[in-house]
Design a protein around this motif. Structure first.
Motif, mmCIF file in Angstrom:
data_model
loop_
_atom_site.group_PDB
_atom_site.id
_atom_site.type_symbol
_atom_site.label_atom_id
_atom_site.label_comp_id
_atom_site.label_asym_id
_atom_site.label_seq_id
_atom_site.Cartn_x
_atom_site.Cartn_y
_atom_site.Cartn_z
ATOM 1 N N ALA B 17 0.836 -1.203 0.000
ATOM 2 C CA ALA B 17 0.000 0.000 0.000
ATOM 3 C C ALA B 17 0.869 1.251 0.000
ATOM 4 O O ALA B 17 0.613 2.211 -0.737
ATOM 5 C CB ALA B 17 -0.927 -0.014 1.213
ATOM 6 N N VAL B 18 1.940 1.236 0.803
ATOM 7 C CA VAL B 18 2.824 2.398 0.865
ATOM 8 C C VAL B 18 3.513 2.603 -0.478
ATOM 9 O O VAL B 18 3.618 3.730 -0.985
ATOM 10 C CB VAL B 18 3.849 2.224 2.007
ATOM 11 N N THR B 19 3.964 1.493 -1.080
ATOM 12 C CA THR B 19 4.621 1.600 -2.380
ATOM 13 C C THR B 19 3.684 2.217 -3.409
ATOM 14 O O THR B 19 4.067 3.116 -4.169
ATOM 15 C CB THR B 19 5.050 0.202 -2.871
ATOM 16 N N ILE B 20 2.462 1.717 -3.417
ATOM 17 C CA ILE B 20 1.501 2.253 -4.390
ATOM 18 C C ILE B 20 1.285 3.744 -4.146
ATOM 19 O O ILE B 20 1.271 4.545 -5.082
ATOM 20 C CB ILE B 20 0.160 1.489 -4.306
ATOM 21 N N SER B 21 1.174 4.121 -2.870
ATOM 22 C CA SER B 21 0.978 5.533 -2.563
ATOM 23 C C SER B 21 2.136 6.380 -3.078
ATOM 24 O O SER B 21 1.937 7.488 -3.596
ATOM 25 C CB SER B 21 0.842 5.734 -1.054
ATOM 26 N N PHE B 22 3.351 5.848 -2.983
ATOM 27 C CA PHE B 22 4.513 6.577 -3.480
ATOM 28 C C PHE B 22 4.375 6.823 -4.979
ATOM 29 O O PHE B 22 4.580 7.926 -5.481
ATOM 30 C CB PHE B 22 5.797 5.786 -3.181
ATOM 31 N N TRP B 23 3.989 5.768 -5.703
ATOM 32 C CA TRP B 23 3.865 5.932 -7.148
ATOM 33 C C TRP B 23 2.735 6.890 -7.505
ATOM 34 O O TRP B 23 2.828 7.635 -8.486
ATOM 35 C CB TRP B 23 3.673 4.576 -7.836
ATOM 36 N N VAL B 24 1.678 6.860 -6.700
ATOM 37 C CA VAL B 24 0.597 7.830 -6.925
ATOM 38 C C VAL B 24 1.148 9.247 -6.822
ATOM 39 O O VAL B 24 0.865 10.122 -7.643
ATOM 40 C CB VAL B 24 -0.539 7.623 -5.905
ATOM 41 N N MET B 25 1.991 9.439 -5.840
ATOM 42 C CA MET B 25 2.588 10.755 -5.638
ATOM 43 C C MET B 25 3.428 11.161 -6.848
ATOM 44 O O MET B 25 3.299 12.272 -7.378
ATOM 45 C CB MET B 25 3.443 10.732 -4.377
ATOM 46 N N VAL B 26 4.290 10.240 -7.298
ATOM 47 C CA VAL B 26 5.168 10.551 -8.422
ATOM 48 C C VAL B 26 4.333 10.891 -9.655
ATOM 49 O O VAL B 26 4.574 11.891 -10.335
ATOM 50 C CB VAL B 26 6.095 9.350 -8.715
ATOM 51 N N ILE B 27 3.320 10.040 -9.908
ATOM 52 C CA ILE B 27 2.533 10.240 -11.126
ATOM 53 C C ILE B 27 1.748 11.555 -11.065
ATOM 54 O O ILE B 27 1.694 12.308 -12.051
ATOM 55 C CB ILE B 27 1.610 9.029 -11.358
ATOM 56 N N SER B 28 1.192 11.844 -9.887
ATOM 57 C CA SER B 28 0.426 13.089 -9.827
ATOM 58 C C SER B 28 1.354 14.291 -9.986
ATOM 59 O O SER B 28 0.984 15.304 -10.594
ATOM 60 C CB SER B 28 -0.366 13.179 -8.521
ATOM 61 N N PHE B 29 2.575 14.157 -9.484
ATOM 62 C CA PHE B 29 3.562 15.233 -9.648
ATOM 63 C C PHE B 29 3.861 15.457 -11.130
ATOM 64 O O PHE B 29 3.878 16.588 -11.611
ATOM 65 C CB PHE B 29 4.850 14.856 -8.896
ATOM 66 N N LEU B 30 4.065 14.362 -11.843
ATOM 67 C CA LEU B 30 4.414 14.469 -13.260
ATOM 68 C C LEU B 30 3.224 14.943 -14.094
ATOM 69 O O LEU B 30 3.359 15.818 -14.945
ATOM 70 C CB LEU B 30 4.894 13.115 -13.784
ATOM 71 N N LEU B 31 2.063 14.354 -13.819
ATOM 72 C CA LEU B 31 0.892 14.633 -14.657
ATOM 73 C C LEU B 31 0.564 16.118 -14.698
ATOM 74 O O LEU B 31 0.357 16.687 -15.775
ATOM 75 C CB LEU B 31 -0.324 13.866 -14.134
ATOM 76 N N ILE B 32 0.535 16.717 -13.536
ATOM 77 C CA ILE B 32 0.128 18.116 -13.506
ATOM 78 C C ILE B 32 1.163 18.990 -14.213
ATOM 79 O O ILE B 32 0.833 20.000 -14.826
ATOM 80 C CB ILE B 32 -0.148 18.592 -12.058
ATOM 81 N N ARG B 33 2.437 18.585 -14.191
ATOM 82 C CA ARG B 33 3.463 19.377 -14.874
ATOM 83 C C ARG B 33 3.456 19.150 -16.375
ATOM 84 O O ARG B 33 3.918 19.979 -17.149
ATOM 85 C CB ARG B 33 4.841 19.054 -14.303
ATOM 86 N N LEU B 34 2.962 17.970 -16.767
ATOM 87 C CA LEU B 34 2.893 17.687 -18.201
ATOM 88 C C LEU B 34 1.711 18.398 -18.851
ATOM 89 O O LEU B 34 1.704 18.643 -20.045
ATOM 90 C CB LEU B 34 2.765 16.176 -18.443
ATOM 91 N N SER B 35 0.717 18.723 -18.038
ATOM 92 C CA SER B 35 -0.457 19.366 -18.634
ATOM 93 C C SER B 35 -0.132 20.836 -18.908
ATOM 94 O O SER B 35 0.651 21.450 -18.199
ATOM 95 C CB SER B 35 -1.655 19.252 -17.684
ATOM 96 N N PRO B 36 -0.753 21.383 -19.959
ATOM 97 C CA PRO B 36 -0.439 22.772 -20.324
ATOM 98 C C PRO B 36 -0.935 23.742 -19.250
ATOM 99 O O PRO B 36 -1.801 23.413 -18.447
ATOM 100 C CB PRO B 36 -1.200 22.962 -21.638
ATOM 101 N N GLY B 37 -0.357 24.930 -19.231
ATOM 102 C CA GLY B 37 -0.786 25.931 -18.248
ATOM 103 C C GLY B 37 0.360 26.323 -17.347
ATOM 104 O O GLY B 37 1.191 25.495 -17.000
#
Lengths: 331, 315
Positions: B17-37
């Motif tokens: 569960a902790v590992t998955i949470s870490f990846w959620v964090m990484v992905i959300s960090f990347l996703l918002i930066r990849l989106s325009p704006g």
């Protein structure tokens, strides 16, 4: 034959397929089981063995099946007209049941101890001490080691053989007069199978119960049963003492016997029964085995031919030509 | 299973569960930066000067490389600091603390009611052998499941808020008795959708359970009616439903984005929409991280519950 424990007479069982369509699963079952007898019931899949068992434990309705005609007399009661309260007195108490698949027999969400307690209580409420004592006693009877531990376990923690032993313990909890064992060794490996069979034999001896043992394994049945009833296409076709099986008087029984695997030499050819069993409910007129029989003659193809003919004191067959085919050949 | 082995499995699940949470964090960090704006440009408005935007970027520490941003963000996380909003300088954790309870309240309320309604429906229909009843049950639930939730919500508003004055069209008051007036319609709509899904899964489990061999042995043992229902029918059928429900609570968090927008509920879903539109990096990251952790945690709890109900379940 009025003092038989169970007596099937011309039993006919139908299944409701749709509102108007009926499928006949058992067309003519006629045989008796005596007190203390170990009776083997054998036949192919679809021959109606399982439904016959269900008529003894009153759960035909669950599979939308019902008794169309005929009678099942158990210990003086006609089970065909049994009411709910009759069943409550009979099943579990006078008739024990060992389910087909050992793996799915025990309830997975309650402990073995709870299930044994249900079987011991049978609706009434005995005090815990008595139930516990009896549970241990029952588990010892079916040769389970460390019964105290097993009582607290769930079925997934037990091996297949253990599960089936527990089911046997539940079935004998009330010292029933009859135990119905519907292919009790399906899915168990051969050594466990043999152990379960030995156990059943022992229980019969100790409790003096009758056992109806259903199987499609002729050899297994032959080795432990007193008498064997052979079913084919919804009808009983032969009833004979198990040691007489080599002198069977019905071509189907013969064919079954001849297709035993142990007869085959290594790399030899397996003997099979030619053709396919008739489709359930779509049975031909005349002898239902006629299509696959080596001895078929024109007269085999007419009428119903389900009547069992008495060939010897303990031997009945439905083959109308048993005289010419088997006894004639001997002479 | 010995309790030791059980404990080890539970611990294993927690680590996962902790590992998955870490990846959620990484992905959300990347996703918002990849989106325009650009958060700085958004904050200053359309007519802002290039220099002013640059200055603000520097002030918000957006001029450093993404890797540096990531390390400082993770470092903050370990201190329990989710950062401050780039839009209005409010603490992210504070915002979540203010908006999450409302969302969780109506999710848990709808799950609770959905359970209460689904169990009798599924049991009755699982029990009946009538083909027409089962058929109509399947059709009705299919229609509900296939209809998008925003459409059901709008029909609900039309029926109960516009045509009848039974519920406010939108808005919210957080005091206790009043808030029910605003909550009942969104909760009912959520419940309706949940009932369709849960009762369907439960009904098919009950049908499966009914044909199991152990049910027959229960009948033969003369088990009493109530006990038979709970221990031979319901309990063995519950595990798939419980597991499904715990997973669905996670997806429901996502669905709140839509429902909260339609009903103008000041929950976390609406907060997320606003944050995404404003490219408010810390806010989006913080909320998504919470969604992820809650989802993972709930599915963990769900699996444990399923195991407690039915030991056949693997954890």
């Amino acid at each position: 034959m009025s003092n038989s424990l169970v007596s099937f007479k011309q039993l006919r069982i139908d299944v409701k397929v749709t509102r108007s369509r009926r499928l006949r699963i058992v067309d003519s079952a006629t045989f008796d089981v005596e007190h203390g007898q170990l009776m083997g019931l054998i036949g192919e899949s679809g021959s109606g063995k399982t439904m016959l068992c269900r008529s003894l434990i009153g759960t035909l309705g669950r599979r939308s099946a019902y008794i169309e005609s005929g009678s099942v007399i158990f210990d003086g009661t006609n089970l065909v007209n049994a009411t709910k309260s009759d069943w409550r007195e009979i099943r579990g108490k006078k008739i024990g049941y060992i389910p087909q698949s050992a793996l799915a027999g025990p309830n997975p969400v309650i402990t073995i101890g709870d299930q044994l307690a249900e079987a011991i209580n049978q609706g009434q409420k005995l005090d815990r001490e008595t139930v516990h004592k009896r549970s241990i006693e029952l588990l010892e009877m079916v040769q389970i080691r460390r019964p105290e531990i097993v009582l607290k376990q769930y079925s997934y923690q037990l091996s297949g053989g253990m599960k089936q032993r527990v089911m046997i313990a539940c079935a004998i909890a009330q010292n029933p007069k009859l135990i119905v064992a519907d292919e009790p060794t399906t899915g168990l490996d051969v050594t466990v199978q043999a152990e379960i069979m030995v156990l059943l034999k022992e229980i019969r001896k100790n409790l003096n119960t009758s056992i109806i043992l259903v199987s499609h394994d002729l050899q297994l049945i032959n080795s432990i049963c007193d008498d064997v009833v052979v079913m084919h296409a919804g009808a009983t076709v032969e009833k004979l003492p198990s040691e007489e099986i080599i002198n069977a008087l019905h071509p189907y029984t013969h064919a079954l016997y001849n297709s035993r695997i142990d007869l085959v030499e290594p790399r030899g050819k397996l003997v099979t029964i030619k053709g396919q069993p008739p489709t359930v409910g779509a049975w031909p007129t005349g002898c239902r085995f006629a299509d696959r029989c080596d001895f078929v003659q024109d007269k085999c193809l007419f009428g119903t031919q389900m009547e069992l003919l008495k060939a010897d004191t303990n031997h009945e067959t439905a083959c109308i030509r048993y005289d010419e085919v088997f006894l004639g050949a001997k002479k | 299973m010995t309790s030791n082995l059980f404990l080890r499995k539970v611990l294993g699940r927690l680590v996962r569960a902790v590992t998955i949470s870490f990846w959620v964090m990484v992905i959300s960090f990347l996703l918002i930066r990849l989106s325009p704006g650009d958060p700085a440009a958004t904050r200053l408005g359309a007519g802002a000067e290039q220099e002013a935007v640059e200055a603000l970027r520097k002030q918000l520490k957006l001029d450093v490389s993404p890797l540096e941003q990531f390390t400082s963000y993770t470092a903050g996380l370990f201190r329990g600091d989710l950062g401050v909003s780039l839009v209005n300088d409010v603490d992210v954790l504070e915002t979540i603390r203010n908006t999450l309870p409302l969302t969780l309240t109506y999710i848990f309320l709808s799950v609770f009611f959905a359970f209460l309604i689904s169990i009798p429906i599924a049991t009755l229909i699982g029990w009946s052998n009538s083909a027409s009843i089962v058929y109509s049950f399947r059709s009705i639930t299919s229609v509900i499941i296939a209809t998008p939730n925003f459409f059901i919500a709008m029909v609900g508003i039309l029926l109960f808020s516009v045509q009848r004055d039974w519920a406010p069209v939108f808005g919210y008051v957080s005091e206790f008795p009043e808030n029910l007036k605003y909550l009942w319609l969104p909760v009912s709509i959520n419940t309706l959708i949940l009932v369709a899904i849960i009762s369907r899964v439960l009904q098919s489990s009950i049908v499966d359970t009914k044909s199991e061999e152990f049910v027959e042995t229960g009948i033969i043992r003369g088990v009493g009616r109530t006990r038979f229902f709970f221990y031979y029918i319901l309990k063995p059928s519950m595990a798939p439903t419980v597991v499904l429900l715990s997973y669905m609570m996670g997806t429901m968090l996502g669905a709140t984005v839509i429902l909260e927008t339609i009903f103008s509920l000041p929950g976390i879903g609406r907060e997320l929409v606003g944050a995404v539109l404003a490219s408010d990096y810390p806010m989006v990251q913080g909320i998504l991280l919470f969604f992820g952790v809650i989802t993972v945690f709930l599915s963990f709890i769900g699996d444990l519950c399923a195991y407690a109900l039915d030991r056949r379940v693997k954890i």
